[in-house]
Write a protein that holds these residues in place. Structure first.
Motif, PDB file in Angstrom:
ATOM      1  N   MET A  15      24.965  62.365  10.735  1.00 31.49           N
ATOM      2  CA  MET A  15      24.377  61.492   9.716  1.00 31.49           C
ATOM      3  C   MET A  15      23.992  60.145  10.334  1.00 31.49           C
ATOM      4  O   MET A  15      24.800  59.524  11.009  1.00 31.49           O
ATOM      5  CB  MET A  15      25.409  61.243   8.618  1.00 31.49           C
ATOM      6  N   LEU A  74      28.199  56.797   3.117  1.00 35.19           N
ATOM      7  CA  LEU A  74      29.305  55.889   3.451  1.00 35.19           C
ATOM      8  C   LEU A  74      29.010  55.069   4.694  1.00 35.19           C
ATOM      9  O   LEU A  74      29.462  53.935   4.819  1.00 35.19           O
ATOM     10  CB  LEU A  74      30.578  56.701   3.667  1.00 35.19           C
ATOM     11  N   ASP A  75      28.245  55.648   5.637  1.00 40.05           N
ATOM     12  CA  ASP A  75      27.973  54.874   6.839  1.00 40.05           C
ATOM     13  C   ASP A  75      26.658  54.104   6.708  1.00 40.05           C
ATOM     14  O   ASP A  75      26.109  53.622   7.697  1.00 40.05           O
ATOM     15  CB  ASP A  75      27.991  55.763   8.089  1.00 40.05           C
ATOM     16  N   LEU A  97      26.459  49.519   1.608  1.00 39.24           N
ATOM     17  CA  LEU A  97      27.247  49.724   0.405  1.00 39.24           C
ATOM     18  C   LEU A  97      26.551  49.081  -0.785  1.00 39.24           C
ATOM     19  O   LEU A  97      26.036  47.975  -0.686  1.00 39.24           O
ATOM     20  CB  LEU A  97      28.635  49.108   0.576  1.00 39.24           C
ATOM     21  N   TRP A 125      23.292  62.008  -0.309  1.00 36.70           N
ATOM     22  CA  TRP A 125      24.453  61.296  -0.853  1.00 36.70           C
ATOM     23  C   TRP A 125      25.728  61.959  -0.374  1.00 36.70           C
ATOM     24  O   TRP A 125      25.733  63.117   0.031  1.00 36.70           O
ATOM     25  CB  TRP A 125      24.408  61.264  -2.385  1.00 36.70           C
ATOM     26  N   ASP A 126      26.821  61.194  -0.411  1.00 31.53           N
ATOM     27  CA  ASP A 126      28.132  61.769  -0.103  1.00 31.53           C
ATOM     28  C   ASP A 126      29.166  61.156  -1.044  1.00 31.53           C
ATOM     29  O   ASP A 126      28.812  60.704  -2.129  1.00 31.53           O
ATOM     30  CB  ASP A 126      28.479  61.585   1.376  1.00 31.53           C
ATOM     31  N   SER A 127      30.411  61.107  -0.608  1.00 35.91           N
ATOM     32  CA  SER A 127      31.473  60.650  -1.503  1.00 35.91           C
ATOM     33  C   SER A 127      31.232  59.257  -2.059  1.00 35.91           C
ATOM     34  O   SER A 127      31.765  58.904  -3.107  1.00 35.91           O
ATOM     35  CB  SER A 127      32.807  60.656  -0.774  1.00 35.91           C
ATOM     36  N   LEU A 128      30.435  58.458  -1.343  1.00 30.97           N
ATOM     37  CA  LEU A 128      30.170  57.098  -1.820  1.00 30.97           C
ATOM     38  C   LEU A 128      29.623  57.123  -3.240  1.00 30.97           C
ATOM     39  O   LEU A 128      30.119  56.439  -4.135  1.00 30.97           O
ATOM     40  CB  LEU A 128      29.167  56.422  -0.878  1.00 30.97           C
ATOM     41  N   THR A 157      32.231  58.164  -5.870  1.00 36.31           N
ATOM     42  CA  THR A 157      33.210  57.139  -6.254  1.00 36.31           C
ATOM     43  C   THR A 157      32.565  56.088  -7.144  1.00 36.31           C
ATOM     44  O   THR A 157      33.173  55.612  -8.096  1.00 36.31           O
ATOM     45  CB  THR A 157      33.832  56.451  -5.027  1.00 36.31           C
ATOM     46  N   LEU A 210      34.892  54.391   9.753  1.00 27.96           N
ATOM     47  CA  LEU A 210      33.988  53.526   8.994  1.00 27.96           C
ATOM     48  C   LEU A 210      34.629  52.179   8.751  1.00 27.96           C
ATOM     49  O   LEU A 210      35.849  52.063   8.675  1.00 27.96           O
ATOM     50  CB  LEU A 210      33.680  54.165   7.635  1.00 27.96           C
ATOM     51  N   TYR A 269      39.680  59.194  -5.245  1.00 32.01           N
ATOM     52  CA  TYR A 269      38.763  60.286  -5.559  1.00 32.01           C
ATOM     53  C   TYR A 269      39.159  61.567  -4.833  1.00 32.01           C
ATOM     54  O   TYR A 269      39.228  62.655  -5.420  1.00 32.01           O
ATOM     55  CB  TYR A 269      37.347  59.845  -5.206  1.00 32.01           C
ATOM     56  N   ASP A 320      33.977  63.598   4.321  1.00 34.42           N
ATOM     57  CA  ASP A 320      32.910  64.540   3.978  1.00 34.42           C
ATOM     58  C   ASP A 320      32.482  65.339   5.204  1.00 34.42           C
ATOM     59  O   ASP A 320      31.344  65.238   5.668  1.00 34.42           O
ATOM     60  CB  ASP A 320      31.684  63.804   3.422  1.00 34.42           C
ATOM     61  N   LEU A 340      28.009  69.346  -0.217  1.00 32.08           N
ATOM     62  CA  LEU A 340      27.862  68.687   1.088  1.00 32.08           C
ATOM     63  C   LEU A 340      27.194  69.606   2.092  1.00 32.08           C
ATOM     64  O   LEU A 340      27.054  69.262   3.244  1.00 32.08           O
ATOM     65  CB  LEU A 340      29.232  68.294   1.638  1.00 32.08           C
TER      66      LEU A 340
END
Ligand SMILES: Nc1ncnc2c1ncn2[C@@H]1O[C@H](COP(=O)(O)OP(=O)(O)OP(=O)(O)O)[C@@H](O)[C@H]1O
Ligand SMILES: [Mg+2]
Lengths: 380, 263
Positions: free
Chosen positions: A1, A30-31, A34, A63-66, A69, B111, B124, B159, B191
């Protein structure tokens, strides 16, 4: 990514007939960058005209977990204000994840809250903690005594093989380090003595100093300190690791008392071996002292041996012998106690080993002082 | 969808001289849920350890996107496996850290996020595995199945593109086990992750797997590969059939085969 090239991952909200339309566009990774969603959350919380929320996802990129949440924040906030959320307007995959995240509700009472403790309360708690420690120690000694009696009376048994293994582990395997340390201690004693005695030309008395010092005091003390670092810590770590792996509980279910099965053989081994090691250390110390005296201070070997034989009597050996037996009990006791009281994590095993060494050294020094004072008063 | 993600090439595994499995050859496609089956002790966990770079093969290699894992230097290995998450058979949680710290560990390692974001992510992930509210518990304070789920939460903290799970549903009740299957399917769909699962649970195998390999203890090699339903319908190997039908006799066998194949 890769880092998102499209930094437009912001919520754009738009009120349409009481329904807040939230437009999500761009990449939500996430990377990447934000998003700032505080304004949106505040708006949902304060704007009473909002009756529903709908999402627009036409321009949604990767998109991902960001993103999930962020959505959870919005859903939680909306639920508190009893605003309807049209989840069907979200992509199916996100709906699935949100459903899963909410499928097992938080177990009531599971969450823990911490509060800060005033120092006075902490101090009282600390004192109570010490009391608790003392109580645990007494309990352990009591239990040990009980299982000692039941082992000696034949009611409980341990595997004799374990005893031999323990003896092997704390006896012969410890010889090299005991030899080295006692030899050097004898050597040091000789040098210290020579410093003063050679001023009067009384080098011959170095042998008295070394032999008395080693037999009555240093032989036993050094052996005890070596063994508490070597064997006491090992006992604590072994028993502690057995705790972590449920081995101790398994023994209990098999009707084997961990006290007599694990602790007693270790205890016996150390009590048997320590006095012997002490005698060995005494001799090695005298050898070390002899090396220095004979080679550097103009005393012949026969003279050295003669003086030594004169200086030490049987009772001096016995004093060292008894002291070292007591130390053996203390080392085995602290090692096994800390091991049996160990918590259930890897770091608890480390703590147990550390505190086994600290406890046994403190007890050794205290016991040594008490015994030295008694010997002095009684005149042995 | 059908691009090769992992290719196991002529792999032989051994502990010293004791050969566990030899001549393993199979490929795992991107987006697959790939199941490794076989009796207890046949070397499934060992195979997993080889695939995640913990144990060097006695022979053969493992290719990630055509790139060799075992010819590469350690920096390349780390890069190849960076986007992989692993759930160990015994959980592998760090016992001196709380669940929240355990799950946050890989996140903060890779990160740079504000603390609030990290704790939102942790909450989460724990909610996904049904452990909402257990952030401040230490692993030793959880049941075996809960530790397993917490381990999964940590494995998927970042992820991952590839997720390895060693018996994720061992020690779980049927309902939680079903939720876990849903989660695995969902992770794959949302994913587009590739997921490799070691499991004995037949219901789970048929529910999630679209490809599989069967390792045998006696011949010490793989004796079947393919989608589990297809194996059940077409395989003639008694060991494979026994496994997939829980050892039912051959008469009952055919009806079960019919039933599952029709599903
Ligand atoms: N560290 C080790 N040293 C030597 N042999 C080992 C080691 N670990 C495992 N083995 C052997 O390798 C074989 C396969 O072990 P492995 O853990 O891979 O089995 P498994 O298929 O995962 O079984 P299970 O389903 O019970 O978890 C076993 O026969 C085991 O005895
Ligand atoms: Mg295994």
């Amino acid at each position: 990514m890769s880092v998102s090239e499209n930094p437009s991952n912001q919520f754009r909200a738009n009120l349409q007939h009481g329904v807040l339309e939230i437009d999500m566009s761009g990449d939500w990774l996430l990377d990447g960058v934000l998003p700032v969603s505080d304004a949106l959350l505040t708006r949902i919380r304060t704007d009473k005209t909002i009756t529903g929320i709908r999402f627009l996802t036409r321009d949604l990129g990767r998109w991902d977990s960001l993103l999930v949440t962020e959505l959870i924040q919005i859903l939680d906030c909306a639920a508190k204000q009893s605003v309807d959320v049209d989840k069907a307007s979200l992509p199916v995959a996100i709906q699935g994840l949100l459903t899963l995240a909410q499928s097992v509700p938080e177990r009531a009472g599971a969450r823990r809250s911490y509060r800060s403790v005033p120092w006075a309360e902490a101090a009282v708690a600390g004192l109570a903690h010490i009391g608790l420690h003392a109580k645990k120690m007494l309990t352990f000694v009591g239990e040990l005594a009980i299982s000692m009696v039941s082992v000696l009376s034949g009611k409980q048994r341990f595997r004799h093989r374990d005893l031999w293994l323990c003896i092997q582990e704390c006896g012969p395997s410890a010889l090299p380090i005991v030899s080295l340390v006692s030899l050097l201690v004898g050597l040091i004693l000789a040098f210290v003595g020579a410093l003063e005695l050679s001023l009067f030309g009384a080098q011959i008395y170095i042998s008295n100093l070394v032999s008395l010092g080693m037999t009555r005091e240093m032989g036993g003390l050094m052996t005890a300190i070596i063994m508490s670092g070597r064997t006491g810590a090992a006992y604590a770590a072994q028993l502690g690791a057995m705790h972590v792996n449920d081995e101790i509980d398994a023994l209990k279910t098999m009707n084997l008392e961990p006290m007599s099965f694990l602790v007693i053989p270790r205890m016996f081994a150390l009590i048997l071996i320590m006095p012997l090691l002490c005698l060995y250390a005494d001799l090695m110390g005298m050898v070390g002292g002899g090396l220095v005296t004979v080679s550097l201070f103009d005393v012949s070997l026969t003279e050295y041996l003669n003086r030594s034989a004169h200086a030490v009597q049987l009772k001096d050996f016995l004093v060292g012998f008894v002291k070292c037996s007591v130390f053996g009990v203390l080392i085995a006791l602290s090692g096994c106690m800390r091991g049996m009281q160990c918590g259930r994590s890897a770091s608890a095993v480390g703590d147990a080993a550390t505190s086994a060494v600290v406890t046994s050294i403190v007890f050794i020094v205290i016991a040594d002082s008490v015994m030295t004072i008694i010997c002095n008063r009684v005149g042995i | 969808m059908d691009s090769v993600c992992i290719k196991v090439q002529n792999l032989s595994m051994a502990y010293d001289d004791f050969v566990i499995q030899r001549n393993l050859n199979f490929t795992i496609n991107r987006g697959d849920i790939f199941v490794i089956m076989g009796g207890s002790g046949c070397g499934k966990s060992t195979l997993l350890r080889h695939m995640i770079g913990l144990q060097r093969p006695q022979q053969g290699d493992i290719l990630y996107n055509g790139q060799s894992l075992w010819q590469a230097d350690s920096a390349t290995q780390r890069r190849i496996l960076q986007r992989a998450g692993v759930l160990f058979q015994s959980g592998g949680l760090l016992s001196s850290m709380t669940l929240a710290e355990n799950v946050a560990l890989p996140i903060t390692q890779v990160l740079q996020l504000p603390t609030k974001k990290v704790s939102e992510l942790v909450a989460y992930k724990l909610a996904l595995v049904g452990l909402a509210g257990f952030e401040d518990y230490y692993p030793a304070e959880l049941s075996g199945g809960m530790q397993k789920r917490a381990g999964l939460a940590r494995a998927m903290a970042l992820d991952p593109e590839i997720l390895f799970c060693d018996e994720p549903s061992a020690g779980l009740d049927p309902v939680s086990s079903k939720l876990l299957d849903d989660l695995i399917l969902n992770l794959r769909d949302s994913l587009s992750a590739t997921i490799i699962v070691v499991t004995h649970e037949l219901a789970s195998i048929f529910a999630i797997a679209n490809n599989s390999v069967f390792l045998d203890t006696e011949t010490r090699t793989m004796i079947a590969a393919g989608p589990p339903r297809q194996l059940l319908a077409e395989s003639t190997d008694p060991k494979v059939l026994n496994f997939l039908t829980r050892g039912q006799t051959s008469t009952a066998n055919s009806t079960i085969r019919q039933g599952v194949a029709n599903e």
